[in-house]
Design an enzyme around this catalytic site. Structure first.
Site, PDB file in Angstrom:
ATOM      1  CG  ASP A  30      76.265 -48.978  36.248  1.00  0.00           C
ATOM      2  OD1 ASP A  30      77.105 -49.172  37.152  1.00  0.00           O
ATOM      3  OD2 ASP A  30      75.933 -47.841  35.882  1.00  0.00           O
ATOM      4  CB  CYS A 260      75.696 -30.094  32.103  1.00  0.00           C
ATOM      5  SG  CYS A 260      75.114 -31.784  31.797  1.00  0.00           S
ATOM      6  CE  LYS A 263      80.252 -33.162  33.197  1.00  0.00           C
ATOM      7  NZ  LYS A 263      80.750 -33.231  31.818  1.00  0.00           N
TER       8      LYS A 263
END
Length: 435
Positions: A30, A260, A263
């Site tokens: 990340d 979730c 969108k």
């Protein structure tokens, strides 16, 4: 197997930890140094039951590592999983900028033949686009194969959903790549469905859109039940007994939220419009959900006439229990509507207050307990169905309120106990009010 995971959000971190748990060597990558430093200390930057324990265990066993260095994380990876966010753009379509950046980062550091797995939720055709992006920018002469492997994790049960999944979708046009990913997941002993890439991409959107539609349907039925004097809880039970329908996602309330459903429904609708395919069912799913998030405020306005100067206690901020995720949480719109109407809002959530403060701000106050939030309140809103709220000592809570009025947006309180607690006004969703 040696696996690299790009992205340490809910999906990436849960996937990486669980793959390590079943024996693979996993490196999570990340670009957020603060997040990686937190993970190296054995602490999870997100609230997810069971996650931190597995993180610590597999890190100590040497199967799980974290880094900000693509060079370090990708040097030995046979399989590279992309699990970055694909948030919603202003026009409803998926924003692929994080995915594009991940692909560019990969292209500069891949040093061996590998399989790139896209776990992020992406529109149909994205895997092909990313493959061309990778091939066009590769710095080394390596063979890259792409596999679509959409995730179906739920916040609050991501570990369980990974280790005991209903199914794993593997979309690939390369038999060798498909077999390799099957081998990676084989220790989980869950059903594997093999498809072409585009079907795999569509499965994720179709699944989430159907579940969202089911929620909006039962909420539409709930509103009708209130109008005609029926009980949506009984209606849902009767429907759920039909095996063709099933009981899941037939819980009436104040709408869906999260990272979730909102969108993904809008992204699928955008795709259908782009292709010239009418899909008015999705439009209505969205419209019902938007209306449902305003339901409690509307009921309160009907009850009080106006809310100016009223204190409203709000229990629950996260979009669902067992998570601190505030994305598209109904509490956001409710808090904004209440404060716009002149109400004073005191909110309590077991874990999401910090995240809520960043989104809602200080226009509301944040209490340390349900009792503190309810003190001198004119009404109580239940917004998230945390188990803690289901177990509340309602009589004690009502005793500290200015007015004994509850608007239950999740139908999570026991009406028998409520009536036993003395005089009360109770307004559930899709059921007769107790007055």
């Amino acid at each position: 197997m040696k696996v690299a995971v790009l992205g340490t959000g809910y999906v990436g971190l849960s996937t990486g930890v669980c793959l390590a748990e079943i024996g693979h060597e996993v490196v999570c990558i990340d670009v957020d140094k603060r997040k990686i430093d937190t993970l190296k200390q054995g602490k999870s930057p997100i609230y997810e039951p069971g996650l931190e324990e597995l993180l610590v265990h597999n890190s100590s066993e040497g199967r799980l590592a974290f880094t900000t260095s693509h060079q370090q994380g990708l040097s030995e990876a046979e399989i590279i999983i992309i699990a970055v966010g694909t948030p919603q753009s202003d026009d409803g379509q998926a924003d692929l900028s994080f995915l594009e950046q991940a692909a560019k980062d990969l292209a500069g550091h891949i040093v061996r033949d590998c399989i790139v797995v896209i776990k992020s939720t992406v529109p149909v055709g994205t895997n092909e686009y990313v493959k061309q992006l990778l091939l066009g920018q590769l710095k080394n002469n390596c063979e890259i194969k792409l596999v679509s492997n959409p995730e179906f994790l739920r916040q609050g049960s991501a570990i369980q959903d990974t280790l005991k999944a209903d199914r794993i979708i593997i979309g690939s046009d390369d038999e060798g790549a498909s077999e390799k990913i099957q081998e990676m997941y084989r220790p989980l002993d869950v059903p594997l469905l093999l498809t072409d890439v585009r079907s795999a991409e569509m499965i994720k959107y179709a699944s989430n859109a159907f579940l969202a539609t089911k929620i909006s349907f039962i909420n539409g039925i709930a509103n009708l039940c209130e109008a005609v004097g029926a009980d949506v809880e009984d209606v849902a039970k009767g429907m759920g007994c039909d095996k063709r329908i099933g009981a899941a996602f037939l819980k009436a309330g104040i709408g869906y939220g999260g990272s979730c459903f909102p969108k993904d429904v809008k992204a699928l609708l955008h795709t259908s419009r782009k292709q010239g395919i009418p899909f008015s069912l999705l439009e209505e799913t969205i419209a019902i959900n938007d209306h449902q998030q305003e339901l409690l405020v509307g009921k309160a306005l009907k009850r009080f006439g106006e809310l100016k100067g009223k204190k409203i206690a709000m229990l629950g901020l996260s979009f669902k229990p067992e998570t601190d995720d505030m994305r598209e949480a109904p509490s956001i719109k409710i808090a904004q509507s209440l404060t716009a109407a002149g109400a004073r809002v005191a909110a309590y959530d077991p874990v999401a207050a910090s995240n809520a403060r960043e989104i809602i701000g200080d226009v509301i106050t944040y209490a340390d307990s349900a009792m503190e939030a309810a003190k001198d309140a004119d009404a109580l809103f239940i917004v998230t169905e945390w188990e803690e709220f289901k177990q509340l000592n309602v009589a004690a809570l009502l005793d500290v309120m200015k007015q004994r009025i509850i608007f239950d947006g999740r139908n999570c309180l026991d009406e028998v106990l409520l009536q036993a607690s003395g005089r009360i006004e109770y307004y559930p969703v899709g059921r007769p009010a107790v007055i």
